[in-house]
Structures are given as C-alpha cells and as structure tokens.
Enzyme design. Structure first.
Site, short mmCIF file in Angstrom:
data_model
loop_
_atom_site.label_atom_id
_atom_site.label_comp_id
_atom_site.label_asym_id
_atom_site.label_seq_id
_atom_site.Cartn_x
_atom_site.Cartn_y
_atom_site.Cartn_z
N GLY A 274 0.79 -1.24 0.00
CA GLY A 274 0.00 0.00 0.00
C GLY A 274 0.81 1.28 0.00
N CYS B 204 16.15 0.19 2.96
CA CYS B 204 16.59 -0.86 3.88
C CYS B 204 18.11 -0.97 3.92
CB CYS B 204 16.02 -2.20 3.44
SG CYS B 204 14.32 -2.08 2.99
N1 PLP Z 1 9.81 -5.54 -2.53
C1 PLP Z 1 10.29 -4.42 -3.11
C2 PLP Z 1 10.75 -4.47 -4.53
C3 PLP Z 1 10.33 -3.23 -2.38
O1 PLP Z 1 10.81 -2.12 -2.96
C4 PLP Z 1 9.89 -3.22 -1.04
C5 PLP Z 1 10.01 -2.01 -0.22
O2 PLP Z 1 10.93 -1.24 -0.36
C6 PLP Z 1 9.38 -4.43 -0.50
C7 PLP Z 1 9.37 -5.56 -1.27
C8 PLP Z 1 8.87 -4.48 0.91
O3 PLP Z 1 7.61 -3.88 1.01
P1 PLP Z 1 7.06 -3.39 2.43
O4 PLP Z 1 7.80 -2.13 2.76
O5 PLP Z 1 5.59 -3.16 2.22
O6 PLP Z 1 7.31 -4.49 3.39
#
Ligand code: PLP
Length: 383
Positions: A199, A324
């Site tokens: 979202g 991250c």
């Molecule tokens: N996958 C990708 C390609 C993303 O860019 C991200 C978030 O940066 C995620 C997964 C993880 O999503 P969420 O932040 O909703 O856990």
C-alpha cells in the site's frame, strides 16, 4: 524548499484515500467477523476493496488476499509454495537483485533443506533468459523474479518468464511492489501465479499489502489462527488499511499511461541534465527499459551518503539505494550484481519521482547537484 524525490522508499498518502479510510478508523470500528450491523459494515468495506483491486488488476476477487506488507506477501508466496510443494522438489530460482524480502526468505529456506539458485543479471540489470532456462531442473518448484527493481528501476520480461516457467509446470511469483501504479498490469494476460504489492508505495497507507494467488495454486499458510481471508491468512483484518489499499490501487492504476509519460519526461530531463553537467557519472540500469520515475547514478570518487546529507540541507529528500540498505555500510547488492566495483557502487544516488513532482523541482536539483558533487570531490581522498 521541500522536495521529495524518494517515492520508491514510500509515498505520501493520497487525500481521497485518507478520506475513505477515516470512517473505518472512527465510526465503523466493528470486527468484520461479527454478525451485527457494525461488523457487517466493516466486512462490506473489505469486500469493496477486494472488488476494486480485482477490477484494477483484472483478476477474480477470490484471488486477492490482504497481508500486512509487501514483505509478508513475499514471505508467504515463497515459503508457502515451497512448503506446499516440497514433495515435488526443493529447488527455487530467483535473481541476485531481488529485494531482501525475497532474498532473505530464500536464504532462510536454504537452512531448511531447500536449494536456491540466484540468477545473475546482465549489465543493464535484466535477467538473462537463456541462463534462466539452463538453471531449471526436474526438482524446481518455484521461480521468483521481481517485476521492477527498487534501486535501478530495471523492468524484467515477466510475461515471457511466466510462460517459460509454466511450460515446465513450475509456479511463478513476481514481486511487483515497485511496478503496481507504474506499469499497466493485467493479471489475466500476465499469467503469473503469485504477485506481491504494498500500500505505502502507491500513495496508500503503510502496514498493508496484497498477495494475488491464482486460483488452484498449491500454497500453505504463513499465519495460523482464525478463519479470516477464507482461512488462508489469520488475524483480525486491518480494515482501514484494506480500504486504503483498495482505493489507492484504483487511483494508481487510473490514467497510468499518461502518468508514465509525465514521469518519463521528468526522468529523462533530469538524467540528461546530470549526465551533461557532471563528469565521471555512470547511469545505472537500462537507459530505456526502466521505471518511469527512476534515476540511479554513481558519481565516481565520492560517497552517496555525503551527497544525501548535502541535499537534505537544501530541503531535498533522496536515497543512495533502498531504504533498507541505507543504514548499512555495505554497498548495494544490486549495484554489485550489475558489475560495479565497490568504490564506485558507494557513490550512488537514487531519485524516484511521483506525479506530485514537477519540472521546477528538477531544475532546482540540476542547479545545486553539480556543485555538491564538485565540492565533495575536492575533499575526496579517492580523487
Ligand atoms: N519488494 C520491493 C521491490 C520493495 O521495494 C519493497 C520495499 O521497499 C518491499 C518488497 C517491501 O515492502 P514493504 O515495505 O511493504 O514491506
């Protein structure tokens, strides 16, 4: 001036989305599993959100499942399919440039007796289809390839990979967290078995994700408990979040082609300005086959983090890679995977635009960035 160029990390919630969520945060607080009217109203809201998503992405309503994040959806897709099909085989194929939500899930499965192949990518960040075909084995049960990369924006040939995967009777998952709202997605045409999105990347709320599971896919539960989500994902539903992602999906997929043209114009103007005015700069990812609002460059001889601090002082929010990895000193695994040496990968800057950004903001960036890079290079021991 406050300029937000980090829309791949997260986005601002859309006002219409927030307005639709508000009643579910206040008056309609009933548990959707309850049979009285307050509960039934909450349940109706969930049904509407599922309907909106199914119609925006062209799939059936019973193929949409709500989770708490893109991360949970990735975990569920991969662990769920691996565990449910382990009698058939224990081999998984993914790529070396996936988000950590996929990579670390695969690493975990390796500790549980699964074998994982991490496909290399070409210099432009695209998966090499021939090497993918070569890695497929008798015991391969799942292939997971992201739709678009969150750092360098490269878009993968998902339809083609899904076809190859299905010819071999293997399940196919795609992490479309960066793709939904940027790329037109028709699930019936794309023919993947599982698709993840989130979202907060599409001007919706945080803490809500979707996993599309094609009817007939053999998958075990990740969470055990109550009978929510047809007994497949336990836990009292995050009703406001579900309302939010439903509305956000509808808005993000409306007029998507025009939005992409707008963003591509901003992107290309910015890329050209950077490449023309700042020497010793490398554009990472594919020049054309990339997300409409994504730029990722490396400036030789300097650290990405110092550029971010300087930009922040001028009111510009940007990133050196994914949110991250920004807390870590290791350079991005994606930039290393496309063949950049460590010292160059350290000098990366990612800019990700939304339709709220405009040319004026790009022009401002282009007036300040060359000086920032020049000043940092003057102080750099690497130069
Ligand atoms: N996958 C990708 C390609 C993303 O860019 C991200 C978030 O940066 C995620 C997964 C993880 O999503 P969420 O932040 O909703 O856990």
């Amino acid at each position: 001036m406050d300029i937000y160029f980090d829309n791949s990390a997260t986005t601002q919630i859309n006002k219409e989305v927030l307005e639709e969520m508000m009643p579910y945060l206040t008056d309609i607080y009933g548990n959707p599993s309850s049979i009285y009217s307050l509960g039934r109203r909450a349940k109706k809201g969930i049904d509407l959100a599922r309907k909106r998503i199914a119609s925006s992405l062209n799939c059936n309503i019973n193929e949409i499942f709500f989770t708490n994040s893109g991360t949970e959806s990735d975990n569920w897709a991969i662990k769920g399919v691996a565990l449910a099909n382990k009698k058939r085989g224990r081999h998984i194929i993914t790529t070396s440039i996936e988000h950590h939500a996929v990579l670390n899930t695969c690493k975990y499965l390796e500790t549980e007796g699964f074998e994982v192949t991490y496909l290399p990518v070409k210099k432009n960040g695209v998966v090499d289809i021939d090497s993918l075909k070569k890695e497929i084995r008798e015991d391969t049960v799942l292939i997971s390839v992201m739709y678009a990369n969150n750092e360098i924006g490269t878009i993968q040939p998902i339809k083609e990979i899904a076809k190859i995967t299905h010819e071999k009777g293997i399940y196919f998952h795609t992490d479309a967290v960066q793709a939904v709202g940027n790329i037109d997605i028709d699930l019936k045409d794309l023919d993947v078995d599982l698709l993840t999105y989130s979202g907060h990347k599409i001007n919706g709320p945080k803490g809500i994700g979707v996993l599309y599971i094609k009817q007939g896919t053999k998958i075990t539960n990740l969470l055990h408990g109550g009978e929510q989500e047809k007994g497949k994902r336990a836990g009292t539903e995050n009703v406001p979040g579900i309302i939010g992602i439903g509305k956000a999906t509808e808005l993000a997929t409306e007029g998507i082609k025009q939005k992409a043209i707008y963003l591509e114009n901003l992107r290309d103007k910015c890329i050209n300005g950077i490449m023309e005015n700042i020497p010793d700069t490398i554009l990472n990812g594919d020049p054309v086959n990339r997300l409409p609002g994504n730029i990722n460059v490396c400036f030789k001889y300097i650290e990405g983090e110092s550029i971010l601090l300087m930009l922040d002082q001028l009111g510009i929010a940007a990133s050196s890679g994914s949110a991250c990895t920004s807390a870590s000193l290791e350079p991005s695994h994606v930039l290393l995977a496309i063949g950049l040496p460590h010292e160059i990968a350290h000098g990366s800057l990612r800019l990700s635009f939304s339709k709220e950004n405009n040319e004026k903001e790009i022009e401002y960036l282009l007036t300040v960035l060359p000086n920032i890079v020049e000043n940092l290079r003057r102080m750099s021991p690497l130069k």
